[in-house]
Design an enzyme around this catalytic site. Structure first.
Site, mmCIF file in Angstrom:
data_model
loop_
_atom_site.group_PDB
_atom_site.id
_atom_site.type_symbol
_atom_site.label_atom_id
_atom_site.label_comp_id
_atom_site.label_asym_id
_atom_site.label_seq_id
_atom_site.Cartn_x
_atom_site.Cartn_y
_atom_site.Cartn_z
ATOM 1 N N ARG A 1 0.833 -1.212 0.000
ATOM 2 C CA ARG A 1 0.000 0.000 0.000
ATOM 3 C C ARG A 1 0.864 1.257 0.000
ATOM 4 O O ARG A 1 0.544 2.239 -0.649
ATOM 5 C CB ARG A 1 -0.990 0.012 1.186
ATOM 6 C CG ARG A 1 -1.762 1.331 1.292
ATOM 7 C CD ARG A 1 -3.111 1.223 2.000
ATOM 8 N NE ARG A 1 -3.083 0.367 3.170
ATOM 9 C CZ ARG A 1 -2.513 0.665 4.341
ATOM 10 N NH1 ARG A 1 -1.923 1.834 4.512
ATOM 11 N NH2 ARG A 1 -2.539 -0.189 5.334
ATOM 12 N N TYR B 1 -16.186 17.480 -14.895
ATOM 13 C CA TYR B 1 -16.603 16.079 -15.035
ATOM 14 C C TYR B 1 -17.652 15.729 -13.959
ATOM 15 O O TYR B 1 -17.493 16.098 -12.790
ATOM 16 C CB TYR B 1 -15.363 15.191 -14.888
ATOM 17 C CG TYR B 1 -15.635 13.718 -14.962
ATOM 18 C CD1 TYR B 1 -15.977 13.120 -16.174
ATOM 19 C CD2 TYR B 1 -15.558 12.918 -13.827
ATOM 20 C CE1 TYR B 1 -16.233 11.762 -16.242
ATOM 21 C CE2 TYR B 1 -15.813 11.552 -13.897
ATOM 22 C CZ TYR B 1 -16.154 10.991 -15.109
ATOM 23 O OH TYR B 1 -16.404 9.645 -15.174
ATOM 24 N N ASP C 1 -7.174 18.965 -14.206
ATOM 25 C CA ASP C 1 -7.446 17.613 -14.689
ATOM 26 C C ASP C 1 -7.034 17.586 -16.164
ATOM 27 O O ASP C 1 -7.682 18.213 -17.005
ATOM 28 C CB ASP C 1 -8.943 17.314 -14.507
ATOM 29 C CG ASP C 1 -9.330 15.909 -14.954
ATOM 30 O OD1 ASP C 1 -8.631 15.348 -15.821
ATOM 31 O OD2 ASP C 1 -10.348 15.399 -14.462
ATOM 32 N N LYS D 1 -8.301 6.770 -19.525
ATOM 33 C CA LYS D 1 -8.550 7.288 -20.868
ATOM 34 C C LYS D 1 -7.279 7.181 -21.718
ATOM 35 O O LYS D 1 -6.863 6.078 -22.002
ATOM 36 C CB LYS D 1 -9.093 8.717 -20.756
ATOM 37 C CG LYS D 1 -10.165 8.895 -19.656
ATOM 38 C CD LYS D 1 -11.451 8.158 -19.937
ATOM 39 C CE LYS D 1 -12.389 8.070 -18.741
ATOM 40 N NZ LYS D 1 -12.733 9.318 -18.079
#
Ligand code: PLP
Length: 380
Positions: free
Chosen positions: A46, A98, A170, A195
């Site tokens: 982690r 978004y 972003d 994406k």
């Protein structure tokens, strides 16, 4: 180093243990410690994993940052950036941000005492007057979804810094091939790696890149504490994808430009939204901050009364699907699909009409893509 070389040699993509030219998938949660309290580099996945670390170095280098962080999705990356804020802080959010980002701010951060206002980031005086005494962050996308509106990153970073606030960009739509927000003054860059970075529509991922030690330490702490890290296998898939990132982006850019040029000659098309449209008022911003190209996204509005449903269903190469940035070309109708949850009056007010089609231009042959649109329009 040019980005075409960086994607192959940036970060440390050769395994330092064995010299393997592909970073292996270190599918392990824990690491043997050779001495008690010895402060070994690798302890628990982690907090650090070699495969993920290799990807994180690479994304940092592509975005000209000093540290990169890989998350399990774009949303978890955005959540980490916004978690640098505290109760009482205020965010200026782009008005067409978004939908998932809006939901996070509106339904979760609001509950924790972080407030927001939405503002048109293309209107700089409106941004300045939207600041409150508690505004700590501007969060935006450029180009935006689905109308591909541009915001001047450099001007907004100056406004943010004048108010002791940070600017988070972003960069999912433009990608570092076309736009590098940290070079323009942004403090945080985030990505939905799902994406263009991943590029093959097969893996979810998200990234944060910073170029300031204090911000890097904060994101590192949040990543480890919240725990939405990218797994080793998915990290490997994204590393593999990035090797062809520059080739893919060049093809996306070229194909979108070719399709745009052709769409401009079509009488059934009422409006075209494309950052590379030299006749649009925002083109000066595109020229100032986008290099390489203008990306693979185009939105078009068919003439009123034309049957949008029939058109999108008649396409043979373009697939009717949400998402974007993969090698395959997609179309979607925001009013019915990605933006259906926005009430119709607000949607129309923002220019998202029922005739609007968002196109994610893939890397197929551009003449085949144009021919597919041509046969689709011919049926109307
Ligand atoms: C898809 C997307 C996100 C969310 O990313 P996920 O990987 O789906 O969590 C955030 N911002 C933009 C601009 C996106 O397109």
């Amino acid at each position: 180093m040019n980005i075409r070389t960086q994607v192959i040699h940036g970060g440390h993509q050769v395994d330092p243990q064995t010299g393997a030219v592909n970073m292996p998938i270190y599918q392990t949660t824990t690491f043997k410690q050779t001495e008690l309290g010895g402060g070994a580099k690798w302890e628990y996945t982690r907090s650090e994993n070699p495969t993920r670390a290799s990807l994180e170095e690479l994304i940092a280098s592509l975005e000209h940052g000093t540290a990169g962080f890989a998350f399990s999705s774009g949303m978890s990356a955005i959540h980490a950036v916004m978690s640098t804020l505290s109760a009482g802080d205020h965010i200026l959010l782009a008005d067409d941000v978004y939908g998932g980002t809006f939901r996070l701010v509106n339904s979760i951060l609001a509950r924790l005492g972080i407030t927001y206002d939405q503002v048109d980031m293309a209107d700089l005086p409106a941004v300045t007057s939207a600041f409150t005494a508690n505004t700590k962050m501007i969060f935006l996308e450029t180009p935006t979804n689905p109308l591909l509106k541009l915001a001047d990153i450099q001007a907004l970073s100056l406004i943010a810094h004048n108010h002791q606030a940070t600017l988070a960009v972003d960069n999912t739509f433009a990608t570092p091939y076309n736009q590098v927000p940290l070079d323009l003054g942004a403090d945080f860059v985030v990505h939905s790696g799902t994406k263009y970075i991943g590029g093959h529509s097969d893996v979810l991922s998200g990234f944060v890149v910073t170029n300031d030690d204090r911000h890097s330490a904060e994101i590192k702490h949040l990543q480890m504490s919240i725990g939405a890290t990218l797994g080793a296998s998915d990290s490997y898939l994204v590393l593999r994808s990035l090797k062809t990132f520059a080739l893919r982006m060049r093809a996306h850019n070229d194909n979108a430009q070719a399709l745009f040029n052709w769409l401009q000659t079509q009488s059934q098309v009422a409006k075209i939204y494309y950052p590379g449209d030299a006749s649009s008022a925002q083109y000066a911003i595109a020229q100032k901050q986008m290099h390489g190209g203008f990306g693979g996204m185009i939105s078009v509005e068919l003439q009123a009364g034309l049957d949008v449903k029939k058109f999108v269903e008649s396409l043979k190469i373009f697939t009717l699907a949400e998402s974007l940035g993969g090698v395959e070309s997609l179309v979607e109708v925001p009013a019915v699909m990605t933006h259906a949850s926005i009430p119709a009056d607000i949607r129309h007010e923002h220019g998202i009409t029922d005739e609007l089609i968002r196109i994610s231009v893939g890397i197929e042959d551009s003449q085949d893509l144009i021919a597919d649109f041509q046969q689709g329009l011919a049926q109307l």
